[in-house]
Design an enzyme around this catalytic site. Structure first.
Site, PDB file in Angstrom:
ATOM      1  N   GLY A   1      -4.437  -4.856  -8.214  1.00  0.00           N
ATOM      2  CA  GLY A   1      -3.066  -4.354  -8.194  1.00  0.00           C
ATOM      3  C   GLY A   1      -2.195  -5.254  -7.336  1.00  0.00           C
TER       4      GLY A   1
ATOM      5  N   SER B   1       0.257  -6.654  -4.373  1.00  0.00           N
ATOM      6  CA  SER B   1       0.223  -6.553  -2.915  1.00  0.00           C
ATOM      7  C   SER B   1       1.017  -5.304  -2.512  1.00  0.00           C
ATOM      8  CB  SER B   1       0.855  -7.804  -2.302  1.00  0.00           C
ATOM      9  OG  SER B   1       0.855  -7.709  -0.901  1.00  0.00           O
TER      10      SER B   1
ATOM     11  N   LYS C   1      -4.645  -1.206  -2.304  1.00  0.00           N
ATOM     12  CA  LYS C   1      -6.057  -1.573  -2.492  1.00  0.00           C
ATOM     13  C   LYS C   1      -6.862  -1.516  -1.188  1.00  0.00           C
ATOM     14  CE  LYS C   1      -4.880  -5.604  -4.024  1.00  0.00           C
ATOM     15  NZ  LYS C   1      -3.427  -5.408  -3.803  1.00  0.00           N
ATOM     16  N   SER C   2      -6.341  -2.148  -0.136  1.00  0.00           N
ATOM     17  CA  SER C   2      -7.101  -2.182   1.123  1.00  0.00           C
ATOM     18  C   SER C   2      -7.211  -0.787   1.730  1.00  0.00           C
ATOM     19  CB  SER C   2      -6.438  -3.122   2.138  1.00  0.00           C
ATOM     20  OG  SER C   2      -6.464  -4.442   1.660  1.00  0.00           O
TER      21      SER C   2
ATOM     22  N   SER D   1      -6.224  -9.991  -7.643  1.00  0.00           N
ATOM     23  CA  SER D   1      -6.850 -10.422  -8.916  1.00  0.00           C
ATOM     24  C   SER D   1      -5.882 -10.307 -10.100  1.00  0.00           C
ATOM     25  CB  SER D   1      -8.174  -9.704  -9.183  1.00  0.00           C
ATOM     26  OG  SER D   1      -8.202  -8.373  -8.787  1.00  0.00           O
TER      27      SER D   1
HETATM   28  P1  ADP Z   1      -2.814  -3.832  -0.710  1.00  0.00           P
HETATM   29  O1  ADP Z   1      -4.178  -3.917  -0.126  1.00  0.00           O
HETATM   30  O2  ADP Z   1      -2.813  -3.412  -2.157  1.00  0.00           O
HETATM   31  O3  ADP Z   1      -1.977  -5.050  -0.470  1.00  0.00           O
HETATM   32  P2  ADP Z   1      -2.313  -2.011   1.457  1.00  0.00           P
HETATM   33  O4  ADP Z   1      -3.434  -1.029   1.351  1.00  0.00           O
HETATM   34  O5  ADP Z   1      -2.442  -3.111   2.486  1.00  0.00           O
HETATM   35  O6  ADP Z   1      -2.046  -2.639   0.006  1.00  0.00           O
HETATM   36  O7  ADP Z   1      -0.943  -1.274   1.731  1.00  0.00           O
HETATM   37  C1  ADP Z   1      -0.560  -0.150   0.986  1.00  0.00           C
HETATM   38  C2  ADP Z   1       0.490   0.650   1.763  1.00  0.00           C
HETATM   39  O8  ADP Z   1       0.882   1.774   0.982  1.00  0.00           O
HETATM   40  C3  ADP Z   1      -0.044   1.165   3.069  1.00  0.00           C
HETATM   41  O9  ADP Z   1       1.002   1.107   4.021  1.00  0.00           O
HETATM   42  C4  ADP Z   1      -0.386   2.637   2.747  1.00  0.00           C
HETATM   43  O10 ADP Z   1      -0.312   3.474   3.863  1.00  0.00           O
HETATM   44  C5  ADP Z   1       0.686   2.977   1.714  1.00  0.00           C
HETATM   45  N1  ADP Z   1       0.326   4.054   0.773  1.00  0.00           N
HETATM   46  C6  ADP Z   1       1.121   5.094   0.436  1.00  0.00           C
HETATM   47  N2  ADP Z   1       0.514   5.921  -0.437  1.00  0.00           N
HETATM   48  C7  ADP Z   1      -0.704   5.393  -0.683  1.00  0.00           C
HETATM   49  C8  ADP Z   1      -1.788   5.792  -1.516  1.00  0.00           C
HETATM   50  N3  ADP Z   1      -1.743   6.883  -2.269  1.00  0.00           N
HETATM   51  N4  ADP Z   1      -2.895   5.008  -1.542  1.00  0.00           N
HETATM   52  C9  ADP Z   1      -2.942   3.875  -0.781  1.00  0.00           C
HETATM   53  N5  ADP Z   1      -1.952   3.441   0.020  1.00  0.00           N
HETATM   54  C10 ADP Z   1      -0.821   4.200   0.077  1.00  0.00           C
END
Ligand code: ADP
Length: 203
Positions: free
Chosen positions: A35, A37, A41-42, A109
């Site tokens: 997905g 950024s 995901k993290s 990805s």
């Molecule tokens: P990625 O790894 O995809 O770049 P991150 O996990 O680092 O994204 O960041 C996602 C952000 O979105 C975080 O600040 C998280 O708290 C927020 N968020 C809000 N709702 C959700 C949800 N349902 N699942 C995951 N993250 C969420």
């Protein structure tokens, strides 16, 4: 396995996937989170690892950002480097899965072809999860301040801004993090992982 290079002979093992399944109580497999950024995901990966581990499963998270300190520290974000990044992580995830672990990967990805290759490396023991969030939401969240930098031109080739993201057309699971809270996201993926990788242990 792909065709072996000349003069390389595959070694046969005594321990097979079935022996590992009986030892660990589940098969090995890969949960591949893809997905934009900021899509989540993290955050989901960390929570899912803890959730599955608490449920007695040998779960381990491979986070793309963390891997860039070691395994993929020599790579940038050009299309070729992204492809190599995903090839390496796909192969490592498949090796972990072969050892019996439930591997969760968290990487943007962006290319379908690379995701398909990771699925193939894992011999189909693979759940592709599209962690969906629209670009405006991801820009507003901007948890690492990267969108701001990408929009100002400070960083280039940023997915969603100056590099493409190919939306999965047939993911095993699609989770929209703009309408599903974290616990529900984790529960949905965990349910799928248990069905696929635990299945019927009486067999
Ligand atoms: P990625 O790894 O995809 O770049 P991150 O996990 O680092 O994204 O960041 C996602 C952000 O979105 C975080 O600040 C998280 O708290 C927020 N968020 C809000 N709702 C959700 C949800 N349902 N699942 C995951 N993250 C969420």
């Amino acid at each position: 396995m792909t065709d072996l290079p000349a003069n390389i002979t595959a070694v046969a093992h005594q321990i097979d996937a079935e022996a590992r399944r009986r030892r660990f109580g589940h098969q090995g497999g890969v949960v591949w989170l893809t997905g934009l950024s900021g899509s989540g995901k993290s955050t989901i990966g960390v929570a899912l690892e803890a959730h599955l581990f608490a449920a007695g499963m040998n779960a381990v998270l491979l986070d793309g950002d963390n891997l860039r300190h070691g395994l993929t520290s020599d790579l940038g974000f050009s299309p070729d480097d992204r492809r190599e990044n995903l090839r390496r992580v796909g192969e490592v995830a498949a090796l972990f899965a072969k050892s019996g672990a439930i591997v969760i990967t968290a990487l943007i990805s962006p290319y379908s072809e690379d995701r398909a290759r990771a699925r193939k490396a894992a011999n189909g023991q693979f759940i592709e999860v599209y962690v969906a969030a629209d670009l405006d939401t991801c820009k507003a969240r901007d948890p690492k301040g990267l969108y701001a930098k990408a929009i100002s031109g400070e960083i280039s080739e940023f997915t969603g801004v100056s590099a493409p993201y190919e939306v999965p057309t047939a993911p095993d699971l699609r989770i929209d993090t703009t309408i599903t809270d974290l616990d529900a996201c984790v529960a949905a993926i965990a349910t799928e992982a248990k069905v696929r990788f635990i299945g019927d242990m009486s067999a």
